[in-house]
Design a protein around this motif. Structure first.
Motif, PDB file in Angstrom:
ATOM      1  N   ARG A 129       1.079  -1.181   0.337  1.00  0.00           N
ATOM      2  CA  ARG A 129      -0.282  -0.011  -0.030  1.00  0.00           C
ATOM      3  C   ARG A 129       0.778   1.614   0.155  1.00  0.00           C
ATOM      4  NH1 ARG A 129      -2.728  -1.369   5.517  1.00  0.00           N
ATOM      5  NH2 ARG A 129      -1.130  -2.473   5.691  1.00  0.00           N
ATOM      6  N   THR A 130       0.081   2.388  -0.733  1.00  0.00           N
ATOM      7  CA  THR A 130       1.286   3.807  -0.744  1.00  0.00           C
ATOM      8  C   THR A 130       0.127   4.361  -0.105  1.00  0.00           C
ATOM      9  OG1 THR A 130      -0.019   4.043  -2.463  1.00  0.00           O
ATOM     10  CG2 THR A 130       1.973   3.628  -2.741  1.00  0.00           C
ATOM     11  N   LEU A 131       0.951   5.310   0.746  1.00  0.00           N
ATOM     12  CA  LEU A 131       0.017   6.172   1.230  1.00  0.00           C
ATOM     13  C   LEU A 131      -0.115   7.697   0.477  1.00  0.00           C
ATOM     14  CD1 LEU A 131       2.319   6.694   4.570  1.00  0.00           C
ATOM     15  CD2 LEU A 131       0.421   4.789   4.172  1.00  0.00           C
ATOM     16  N   GLY A 132      -0.624   7.414  -0.248  1.00  0.00           N
ATOM     17  CA  GLY A 132      -2.047   8.614  -0.865  1.00  0.00           C
ATOM     18  C   GLY A 132      -1.754   8.333  -2.352  1.00  0.00           C
ATOM     19  N   ALA A 133      -2.621   8.553  -3.096  1.00  0.00           N
ATOM     20  CA  ALA A 133      -3.054   7.820  -4.554  1.00  0.00           C
ATOM     21  C   ALA A 133      -1.993   8.018  -5.634  1.00  0.00           C
ATOM     22  CB  ALA A 133      -4.474   8.831  -4.794  1.00  0.00           C
ATOM     23  N   LYS A 134      -1.321   9.185  -5.668  1.00  0.00           N
ATOM     24  CA  LYS A 134      -0.204   9.778  -6.513  1.00  0.00           C
ATOM     25  C   LYS A 134       0.650  10.558  -6.104  1.00  0.00           C
ATOM     26  CE  LYS A 134      -2.527  13.946  -7.904  1.00  0.00           C
ATOM     27  NZ  LYS A 134      -2.413  14.926  -8.754  1.00  0.00           N
ATOM     28  N   PRO A 135       2.111  10.201  -6.204  1.00  0.00           N
ATOM     29  CA  PRO A 135       3.046  10.778  -5.806  1.00  0.00           C
ATOM     30  C   PRO A 135       2.780  12.728  -5.909  1.00  0.00           C
ATOM     31  CG  PRO A 135       4.232   9.421  -7.862  1.00  0.00           C
ATOM     32  CD  PRO A 135       2.520  10.069  -7.552  1.00  0.00           C
ATOM     33  N   LYS A 136       3.900  13.149  -5.150  1.00  0.00           N
ATOM     34  CA  LYS A 136       3.724  14.404  -4.583  1.00  0.00           C
ATOM     35  C   LYS A 136       5.415  15.162  -4.187  1.00  0.00           C
ATOM     36  CE  LYS A 136       2.345  13.796   0.098  1.00  0.00           C
ATOM     37  NZ  LYS A 136       1.833  14.235   1.448  1.00  0.00           N
ATOM     38  N   ILE A 137       5.039  16.137  -4.637  1.00  0.00           N
ATOM     39  CA  ILE A 137       6.255  17.385  -4.461  1.00  0.00           C
ATOM     40  C   ILE A 137       6.843  16.903  -3.263  1.00  0.00           C
ATOM     41  CG2 ILE A 137       8.053  19.421  -4.594  1.00  0.00           C
ATOM     42  CD1 ILE A 137       7.322  18.402  -7.198  1.00  0.00           C
ATOM     43  N   GLY A 138       8.475  16.287  -2.564  1.00  0.00           N
ATOM     44  CA  GLY A 138       9.223  16.196  -1.504  1.00  0.00           C
ATOM     45  C   GLY A 138       9.715  17.640  -1.473  1.00  0.00           C
ATOM     46  N   ALA A 139      10.586  17.250   0.206  1.00  0.00           N
ATOM     47  CA  ALA A 139      11.886  18.135   0.611  1.00  0.00           C
ATOM     48  C   ALA A 139      12.219  18.666  -0.199  1.00  0.00           C
ATOM     49  CB  ALA A 139      12.277  18.159   1.531  1.00  0.00           C
ATOM     50  N   HIS A 140      12.627  17.987  -1.632  1.00  0.00           N
ATOM     51  CA  HIS A 140      14.400  17.724  -2.349  1.00  0.00           C
ATOM     52  C   HIS A 140      13.532  18.614  -3.467  1.00  0.00           C
ATOM     53  CE1 HIS A 140      16.424  15.032  -0.735  1.00  0.00           C
ATOM     54  NE2 HIS A 140      16.701  15.918  -0.106  1.00  0.00           N
ATOM     55  N   GLY A 141      11.862  18.335  -3.694  1.00  0.00           N
ATOM     56  CA  GLY A 141      11.010  18.819  -4.863  1.00  0.00           C
ATOM     57  C   GLY A 141      11.329  18.191  -6.286  1.00  0.00           C
ATOM     58  N   HIS A 148       2.888   1.963   2.783  1.00  0.00           N
ATOM     59  CA  HIS A 148       2.541   1.577   4.128  1.00  0.00           C
ATOM     60  C   HIS A 148       4.059   0.466   4.671  1.00  0.00           C
ATOM     61  CE1 HIS A 148      -0.170   0.396   7.951  1.00  0.00           C
ATOM     62  NE2 HIS A 148      -1.182   1.419   7.062  1.00  0.00           N
ATOM     63  N   PRO A 149       3.951   0.855   6.110  1.00  0.00           N
ATOM     64  CA  PRO A 149       5.004   0.610   7.007  1.00  0.00           C
ATOM     65  C   PRO A 149       4.571  -0.927   7.659  1.00  0.00           C
ATOM     66  CG  PRO A 149       4.220   2.640   8.129  1.00  0.00           C
ATOM     67  CD  PRO A 149       3.807   2.574   7.262  1.00  0.00           C
ATOM     68  N   LYS A 150       3.066  -1.546   7.541  1.00  0.00           N
ATOM     69  CA  LYS A 150       2.422  -2.162   8.149  1.00  0.00           C
ATOM     70  C   LYS A 150       3.243  -3.651   6.552  1.00  0.00           C
ATOM     71  CE  LYS A 150      -0.180  -1.300  11.591  1.00  0.00           C
ATOM     72  NZ  LYS A 150      -1.827  -1.279  11.823  1.00  0.00           N
ATOM     73  N   ASP A 151       3.386  -2.968   5.553  1.00  0.00           N
ATOM     74  CA  ASP A 151       3.728  -3.672   4.362  1.00  0.00           C
ATOM     75  C   ASP A 151       5.484  -3.576   3.780  1.00  0.00           C
ATOM     76  OD1 ASP A 151       1.114  -3.729   3.879  1.00  0.00           O
ATOM     77  OD2 ASP A 151       0.532  -2.951   2.156  1.00  0.00           O
ATOM     78  N   CYS A 152       5.868  -2.954   4.294  1.00  0.00           N
ATOM     79  CA  CYS A 152       7.097  -3.203   4.244  1.00  0.00           C
ATOM     80  C   CYS A 152       8.312  -3.428   6.085  1.00  0.00           C
ATOM     81  CB  CYS A 152       7.721  -1.594   4.141  1.00  0.00           C
ATOM     82  SG  CYS A 152       6.674  -1.500   2.640  1.00  0.00           S
ATOM     83  N   GLY A 153       8.137  -4.840   6.375  1.00  0.00           N
ATOM     84  CA  GLY A 153       8.412  -4.796   7.779  1.00  0.00           C
ATOM     85  C   GLY A 153       8.452  -3.866   8.661  1.00  0.00           C
ATOM     86  N   GLY A 154       7.630  -3.218   9.470  1.00  0.00           N
ATOM     87  CA  GLY A 154       7.623  -2.077  10.250  1.00  0.00           C
ATOM     88  C   GLY A 154       8.443  -0.802   9.608  1.00  0.00           C
ATOM     89  N   VAL A 155       8.828  -0.600   8.491  1.00  0.00           N
ATOM     90  CA  VAL A 155       9.571   0.484   7.938  1.00  0.00           C
ATOM     91  C   VAL A 155       9.325   0.665   7.239  1.00  0.00           C
ATOM     92  CG1 VAL A 155      11.948   1.404   7.029  1.00  0.00           C
ATOM     93  CG2 VAL A 155      11.927  -0.769   8.882  1.00  0.00           C
ATOM     94  N   LEU A 156       8.516   3.242   7.278  1.00  0.00           N
ATOM     95  CA  LEU A 156       8.548   3.937   7.032  1.00  0.00           C
ATOM     96  C   LEU A 156       9.032   4.002   5.497  1.00  0.00           C
ATOM     97  CD1 LEU A 156       5.317   5.641   5.577  1.00  0.00           C
ATOM     98  CD2 LEU A 156       6.878   7.299   7.713  1.00  0.00           C
ATOM     99  N   ILE A 157       8.861   3.643   4.052  1.00  0.00           N
ATOM    100  CA  ILE A 157      10.330   4.037   2.865  1.00  0.00           C
ATOM    101  C   ILE A 157       9.265   4.649   2.628  1.00  0.00           C
ATOM    102  CG2 ILE A 157      10.825   2.839   1.164  1.00  0.00           C
ATOM    103  CD1 ILE A 157      10.541  -0.044   2.981  1.00  0.00           C
ATOM    104  N   GLU A 158      10.611   5.473   1.818  1.00  0.00           N
ATOM    105  CA  GLU A 158      10.051   7.106   1.489  1.00  0.00           C
ATOM    106  C   GLU A 158      10.219   6.535  -0.102  1.00  0.00           C
ATOM    107  OE1 GLU A 158      10.436  12.169   0.942  1.00  0.00           O
ATOM    108  OE2 GLU A 158      11.361  10.646   2.172  1.00  0.00           O
ATOM    109  N   LEU A 159      10.169   6.932  -1.093  1.00  0.00           N
ATOM    110  CA  LEU A 159      10.556   6.160  -1.940  1.00  0.00           C
ATOM    111  C   LEU A 159      10.492   7.935  -3.296  1.00  0.00           C
ATOM    112  CD1 LEU A 159       8.447   3.240  -4.419  1.00  0.00           C
ATOM    113  CD2 LEU A 159      11.269   3.627  -2.370  1.00  0.00           C
ATOM    114  N   GLU A 160      12.017   8.126  -3.817  1.00  0.00           N
ATOM    115  CA  GLU A 160      11.753   9.364  -4.495  1.00  0.00           C
ATOM    116  C   GLU A 160      13.017   9.152  -6.053  1.00  0.00           C
ATOM    117  OE1 GLU A 160      13.892  12.799  -2.517  1.00  0.00           O
ATOM    118  OE2 GLU A 160      15.630  12.584  -3.007  1.00  0.00           O
ATOM    119  N   GLN A 161      12.074  10.700  -6.193  1.00  0.00           N
ATOM    120  CA  GLN A 161      12.547  10.024  -7.687  1.00  0.00           C
ATOM    121  C   GLN A 161      14.211  10.862  -8.129  1.00  0.00           C
ATOM    122  OE1 GLN A 161      11.297   9.569 -11.079  1.00  0.00           O
ATOM    123  NE2 GLN A 161      12.892   9.500 -11.635  1.00  0.00           N
ATOM    124  N   GLU A 162      15.234  10.305  -8.714  1.00  0.00           N
ATOM    125  CA  GLU A 162      16.439  10.598  -8.906  1.00  0.00           C
ATOM    126  C   GLU A 162      16.380  12.151  -9.652  1.00  0.00           C
ATOM    127  OE1 GLU A 162      18.291   7.350 -11.195  1.00  0.00           O
ATOM    128  OE2 GLU A 162      18.759   6.072  -9.771  1.00  0.00           O
TER     129      GLU A 162
END
Length: 162
Positions: A129-141, A148-162
């Motif tokens: 599961r993702t925490l949002g319907a679509k990607p949004k702009i993060g702190a690096h622009g 969702h951490p429950k689907d990732c071994g208890g870790v909140l994971i952020e994916l960021e575009q290179e």
């Protein structure tokens, strides 16, 4: 004895080749890039910043991120970054985290991906599961998506575009 070593070397080389081949054919192979940062929630941004400055790290100024409900400070390391997070506003998700973890602590890890939209489609196809319907702009622009951490071994994971 020499022939035993040759067989052992050959066996280990074959195992390495087999494991490399199986990783390359994995549907998510090549999707994940390098670790961008580890995010740490802190109740005292000044104290945390000074701690890393005292260790000789380059530390950015605090930047308000009102759309995310946080202040961010980046600590530059030779091979990655640490992102210090502090609440901004009444509805900050970091405040909720700090309410449960008074001294602060690791909040999430951020991994770069070559194509955020492909990555989101791929993880969703795996039932993550993702925490949002679509990607949004993060702190690096750049586009980001949290998993969702429950689907990732208890870790909140952020994916960021290179």
């Amino acid at each position: 004895m020499a022939s035993f070593r040759s067989v052992l070397t050959l066996t280990n080389s074959a195992k390495l080749a087999l494991s490399t081949r199986s990783m390359a054919s994995h549907p998510l192979a090549g999707l994940l890039g390098k670790l961008n940062h580890v995010a740490i929630a802190t109740p005292d941004l000044k104290k945390s910043s000074e701690f890393y400055m005292g260790l000789g790290a380059k530390v950015s100024e605090a930047v308000p991120q009102p759309e995310h409900g946080v202040y961010t400070v980046f600590v530059e390391l030779p091979n990655s970054k640490i992102e210090l997070l502090h609440p901004y506003g009444d509805k900050s998700p970091i405040q909720a985290f700090l309410n449960k973890n008074k001294d602060g602590g690791m909040h999430h890890i951020c991994i770069e991906v070559r194509d955020i939209h492909e990555a989101v489609t791929a993880v969703k196809s795996k039932g993550i599961r993702t925490l949002g319907a679509k990607p949004k702009i993060g702190a690096h622009g750049k586009d980001v998506m949290f998993l969702h951490p429950k689907d990732c071994g208890g870790v909140l994971i952020e994916l960021e575009q290179e």
